[in-house]
Scaffold this active site. Sequence first.
Site, PDB file in Angstrom:
ATOM      1  CG  HIS A  22      12.996  19.604 104.132  1.00 25.25           C
ATOM      2  ND1 HIS A  22      12.860  18.243 104.023  1.00 25.25           N
ATOM      3  CD2 HIS A  22      12.863  19.882 105.455  1.00 25.25           C
ATOM      4  CE1 HIS A  22      12.654  17.727 105.220  1.00 25.25           C
ATOM      5  NE2 HIS A  22      12.640  18.697 106.098  1.00 25.25           N
ATOM      6  CE  LYS A  26      13.011  27.195 103.194  1.00 28.11           C
ATOM      7  NZ  LYS A  26      12.176  26.316 103.966  1.00 28.11           N
ATOM      8  CB  THR A  48       8.154  26.386 109.154  1.00 30.85           C
ATOM      9  OG1 THR A  48       8.322  25.858 107.849  1.00 30.85           O
ATOM     10  CG2 THR A  48       7.453  25.357 110.028  1.00 30.85           C
ATOM     11  N   GLY A  49       8.924  29.511 109.276  1.00 29.38           N
ATOM     12  CA  GLY A  49       9.901  30.544 108.958  1.00 29.38           C
ATOM     13  C   GLY A  49       9.976  31.081 107.547  1.00 29.38           C
ATOM     14  CB  THR A  50      12.703  30.726 105.059  1.00 27.82           C
ATOM     15  OG1 THR A  50      13.693  31.032 106.047  1.00 27.82           O
ATOM     16  CG2 THR A  50      13.108  31.346 103.740  1.00 27.82           C
ATOM     17  CB  THR A  51       8.233  27.784 104.072  1.00 27.65           C
ATOM     18  OG1 THR A  51       9.378  26.931 104.046  1.00 27.65           O
ATOM     19  CG2 THR A  51       7.190  27.289 103.089  1.00 27.65           C
ATOM     20  CB  SER A  68      13.522  28.433 110.838  1.00 29.69           C
ATOM     21  OG  SER A  68      14.203  27.484 110.079  1.00 29.69           O
ATOM     22  N   GLY A  69      11.945  25.588 110.742  1.00 33.57           N
ATOM     23  CA  GLY A  69      11.874  24.195 111.179  1.00 33.57           C
ATOM     24  C   GLY A  69      12.957  23.809 112.179  1.00 33.57           C
ATOM     25  CG  ASP A  74       9.467  21.052 111.271  1.00 32.69           C
ATOM     26  OD1 ASP A  74       8.849  21.662 110.390  1.00 32.69           O
ATOM     27  OD2 ASP A  74      10.639  20.637 111.118  1.00 32.69           O
ATOM     28  CG  ASP A  94      15.540  16.646  99.492  1.00 35.45           C
ATOM     29  OD1 ASP A  94      15.481  15.446  99.141  1.00 35.45           O
ATOM     30  OD2 ASP A  94      16.418  17.428  99.090  1.00 35.45           O
ATOM     31  CG  HIS A 101      14.563  20.283 111.227  1.00 39.13           C
ATOM     32  ND1 HIS A 101      15.377  20.587 110.163  1.00 39.13           N
ATOM     33  CD2 HIS A 101      13.302  20.413 110.776  1.00 39.13           C
ATOM     34  CE1 HIS A 101      14.630  20.879 109.111  1.00 39.13           C
ATOM     35  NE2 HIS A 101      13.366  20.769 109.453  1.00 39.13           N
ATOM     36  CG  ASP A 104      12.482  19.034 115.757  1.00 39.03           C
ATOM     37  OD1 ASP A 104      12.410  18.359 116.806  1.00 39.03           O
ATOM     38  OD2 ASP A 104      13.209  20.032 115.640  1.00 39.03           O
ATOM     39  NE  ARG A 110       5.122  10.513 117.747  1.00 39.34           N
ATOM     40  CZ  ARG A 110       4.248  10.924 118.680  1.00 39.34           C
ATOM     41  NH1 ARG A 110       3.102  10.300 118.826  1.00 39.34           N
ATOM     42  NH2 ARG A 110       4.508  11.953 119.435  1.00 39.34           N
TER      43      ARG A 110
END
Length: 160
Positions: A22, A26, A48-51, A68-69, A74, A94, A101, A104, A110
Amino acid sequence: MIQDAYIPFTIEKQKHIALIAHDSKKKELVEWVDQNKEILKNHFLCGTGTTARLICEQTGLPVKGYNSGPLGGDQQIGSRIVEGNIDFVIFFWDPLESQPHDPDVKALLRIAVVYDIPIANNKATADFLLTSRYMNEEYERTVLNYNKIIQNRIKDMKLD
């Protein structure tokens, strides 16, 4: 195999690791990856995306980026778990900040449990995973055969 209660899967010696964080986590994840890049460079990384982009830029490690999430990243990671293409997840999330999201995120958590995928949600757990003896060897995991469970439920419903 369809009639077995559990389905065996092998996590290979070279792992496929998803890296997610999150926004407020990051920086912490990038620092953790940088501290552990000698280990992580021997594995396949995605995120994911920016990470994923930040990890690539700041550590020099190759990380396959997904959306991105909030834009489905996700869910993309979750689908890779279902396909057998992700062996474990490092997800610095966090718990005190609401995310747009959140459904997601819950679905990803899960699906990781359904498919018996190790998932670390904080630095301490990530450290334990990375230093586990299983990081350097194959690991046999078993997944509950949900197809069999569903078939049995349908069969039981027809008998009523």
